[in-house]
Design a protein around this motif. Sequence first.
Motif, mmCIF file in Angstrom:
data_model
loop_
_atom_site.group_PDB
_atom_site.id
_atom_site.type_symbol
_atom_site.label_atom_id
_atom_site.label_comp_id
_atom_site.label_asym_id
_atom_site.label_seq_id
_atom_site.Cartn_x
_atom_site.Cartn_y
_atom_site.Cartn_z
ATOM 1 N N UNK A 142 2.969 84.091 1.211
ATOM 2 C CA UNK A 142 2.466 84.567 2.503
ATOM 3 C C UNK A 142 1.548 83.557 3.170
ATOM 4 N N UNK A 143 0.851 82.789 2.369
ATOM 5 C CA UNK A 143 -0.096 81.816 2.909
ATOM 6 C C UNK A 143 0.574 80.866 3.892
ATOM 7 N N UNK A 144 1.789 80.451 3.564
ATOM 8 C CA UNK A 144 2.470 79.442 4.377
ATOM 9 C C UNK A 144 2.692 79.911 5.823
ATOM 10 N N UNK A 145 3.399 81.017 6.071
ATOM 11 C CA UNK A 145 3.581 81.426 7.472
ATOM 12 C C UNK A 145 2.292 81.869 8.152
ATOM 13 N N UNK A 146 1.386 82.504 7.394
ATOM 14 C CA UNK A 146 0.145 83.010 7.999
ATOM 15 C C UNK A 146 -0.729 81.856 8.470
#
Length: 233
Positions: free
Chosen positions: A213-217
Motif C-alpha cells: 500500500x505504501x507505494x501507491x499512497x
Amino acid sequence: MERKGLSGSALKIIAIVTMLIDHIAATVIIRILKFGGYNDGLYQLYRVMRNIGRIAFPIFCFPLVEGFMHTRDREKYALRLGCFAAVSEIPFDLAFNGKVLEVGYQNVFFTLLIGLIMLHYCVKASGNAMKAEVVIVAMFAAEFLHTDYGAWGVLLIAIFWFTREYKWYQAVLVGGWNFLFGIPIQYAGIFAILPIALYNGKKGWSTGYFFYLYYPVHLLILYGVSQMIVIGR
C-alpha cells in the motif's frame, strides 16, 4: 546463537526510505526547479537524492527472490503483485507524468511481477539453455510493456536467483549490473550490496500489506504536493 544482521522487513524499510528520497526529488524538487527557476544548490540536492534512490530497486528485488523461495502459495504471491501493479498505475502516472493514465511507461510492480513469473518458469525449465530462454523472454516482455527498469530490472532479479547460493558472485554481479546503464546516476546503486550482504535470513516483523500500500499512497501524496507547488506558482 541467533545470527545478527538485517531482517527482510528491515531491508524493505531501507528500500522504501531510499525510494521516497528519490521520488521526492523526481516529483517535488524537479517541479520547484521547473517553475521556480534554476537554483544550483537545489539542483545539487536533487542529484544527490536521485543517486540515493538508486539503492532502492536492487533491495526490492532481493526480498522478491527470497519471498518466491519461501512462500507457500506462489500463485497468490503473483496475484498480489499483479493487483497492486494495477492499483499503482494511476498514482504512478499522476506523480511522474501528471496524467491519469500514461501507457508509455509502467510502474515497478509490473517489473517485479514479470520477474516473479520468470522465476516460476525457471524452476520448471529443464537445463540451463531453457532457463536462459525464459530469462530472455521475460526481459523482452518487460521492454515491450515499458516497465520501470525494463529488461535490466528483470535481469537483476535473475541474477539474484541464480547466484542465491554464491554470495560473493552475487555481490560482484549485482555491483556490475549498476554499470550496465552507462549513466553515472545509476552507479550509486552499488551501495545496495551492503545492506543485502547483512541479510540474516529472517523474515522480520509482520507488516501485512503495508509495503504494498505504501507505494501507491506515497505517490498520490507526492502528486498532491507537486500540484500545490504548480498552483502556488
